[in-house]
Enzyme design. Sequence first.
Site, PDB file in Angstrom:
ATOM      1  N   HIS A 159     117.102 -81.200 -61.981  1.00  0.00           N
ATOM      2  CA  HIS A 159     118.522 -81.437 -61.729  1.00  0.00           C
ATOM      3  C   HIS A 159     118.785 -81.571 -60.241  1.00  0.00           C
ATOM      4  CE1 HIS A 159     122.853 -81.124 -62.291  1.00  0.00           C
ATOM      5  NE2 HIS A 159     122.877 -80.232 -61.329  1.00  0.00           N
TER       6      HIS A 159
ATOM      7  N   SER B  21     126.414 -83.683 -60.466  1.00  0.00           N
ATOM      8  CA  SER B  21     126.446 -82.329 -61.004  1.00  0.00           C
ATOM      9  C   SER B  21     127.891 -81.896 -61.219  1.00  0.00           C
ATOM     10  CB  SER B  21     125.689 -81.383 -60.069  1.00  0.00           C
ATOM     11  OG  SER B  21     125.512 -80.126 -60.651  1.00  0.00           O
TER      12      SER B  21
ATOM     13  N   GLU C 246     116.660 -81.812 -66.591  1.00  0.00           N
ATOM     14  CA  GLU C 246     117.861 -81.146 -66.096  1.00  0.00           C
ATOM     15  C   GLU C 246     117.785 -79.619 -66.179  1.00  0.00           C
ATOM     16  OE1 GLU C 246     120.327 -82.413 -64.570  1.00  0.00           O
ATOM     17  OE2 GLU C 246     120.588 -84.501 -65.164  1.00  0.00           O
TER      18      GLU C 246
END
Length: 549
Positions: A471, A235, A361
Amino acid sequence: MLSLDFLLGFTLLLGGRCVGASPSARGFAPTVKLDNGTFTGVASGSVNKFLGIPFAQPPVGDLRFRLPQANKPYTGVQTATAFGPSCPQQSFTLPIPGVLAQEAVDFLVNSIYDIVIPDSEDCLTINVVAPATASPASKLPVVAWIFGGGFEIGSTSTYDGGIIVERSIQLGEPVVYVSMNYRLSAFGFLASQEVKEAGVGNLGLQDQRQALRWIQKYIGAFGGDPTKVTIWGESAGAISVAMHLLTNGGNTEGLFRAGFMQSGSPIPVGDISGGQPYYDALVRGTGCSGSSDTLQCLRDAPYASLKSAMDDTPGIFAYQSLVLAWLPRADGVFLTAPPQQLVLQGSVANVPIISGDCDDEGTLFSLSTLNVTTDQQLQDYLSQIYLPNATTAEIEHLLELYPEDITEGSPFDTGILNALTPQFKRLAALQGDVVFQAPRRFFLQQRSGKQNIWSFLSKRLKDIPGLGSFHGSDILNAYGDEDMADYIIRFAANLDPNGNTNINWPKYTTGSPNLLTFLDGLIPQTITQDTYREDGFNYLTQLSLAQPI
């Protein structure tokens, strides 16, 4: 750009594998000498852990909002048995909509709200986990972990690096694991014209760079080889890895030799002056509006006042979602141009890289926009938040490429399920693609043929209601399961993720854009092609190059 890093922390705590476990039966605490100082760590099974070592001078007082300063030579006997405090965390409220299934609510609440992270401005510390048998003569590969959290929250204490090192020993490819704290939110990513003129932008990235310099100087004492460092992140941590690939004209300064990115690539952001509204909000919130030098006034402001003003700015679960208030921007120093422009200029470190995404995501970040339920509201949202300079025709064409048909939205491949609102799956697809998926493909296609590349896609946890392969879910592949960890370890050791693994992972090229795809079920991995949503990706990239966020 939030990572569900805390999901990992919760999982590891349940598994009883948190860092700082009871010392092994060997009956002694490990020590290491750095400069004229002796650090005492903790022995845990087959690894030794040295935690909370300062790698830079505390960024407090007049060092607040300044470039990190190298630590002074170490002296005396020091304890390194516990993590240092996290850098100041921005407060946030997790949107828990009534339409989200209780199973998904429990998943998020247990993984985020149950983790308490003490924070402090004096936070620039580094942690080293090494095999218990390592010595300065071992010259082991080094994995340098950069945590995620939307550049606004996060901590090294969430991750048990011992899992990685223990697995590397089992594989016969021992590595040394390092993780570092870095300044977050306004403290690490203050952005404005004033910041640009002072040359103090992207301080969080500068902190990471300073930690990489520390590794070069000291990792040999722990058994690591400073010439064999792989930077790895997820991330915001993966985006950070990408920024280190782009800075300094692509010159790594010998700080690392490879990069591994999970859900993060060179993102479509613009000049640091774009953060002016948030800087001005801090100035007002701290009573600095009348100052002739607002930046110095912010340095001098009481911590509580500055933290409160920062907390009043939009967080990662605000309505504007992934258009973050605090994140890396082109500052003229660390990033001499917007990241995607640097890619086009060829300002990229020529080292082996691995980059991949989760399939869904954007779902997590679309929970804060459930009031966007009609075509017109979605058009308004895109024009106000993501594409303020786009024409009506451009937004309409984008929505043609991302239709309202819920069977084409995210979570993908779930048919009519998971439509929390009439526009949820559509917006989730758009947000996941514009920030994560399209930038990854753009980056890899630009670098194909110039360096060794591997890419992956995680489609695991598809059954999580409303979220799918959300995500951050791939982080469990690295710290919770063996398969991703094995690829990371072998990549760090040999600059190639392949070995005695479940499936051969072919390189990624424009001619054959191979994706190692992680799946639920009896067949955990397969090879697919990175060709999905091609028209949508291309158009998003065209728009983001013309008008970065």
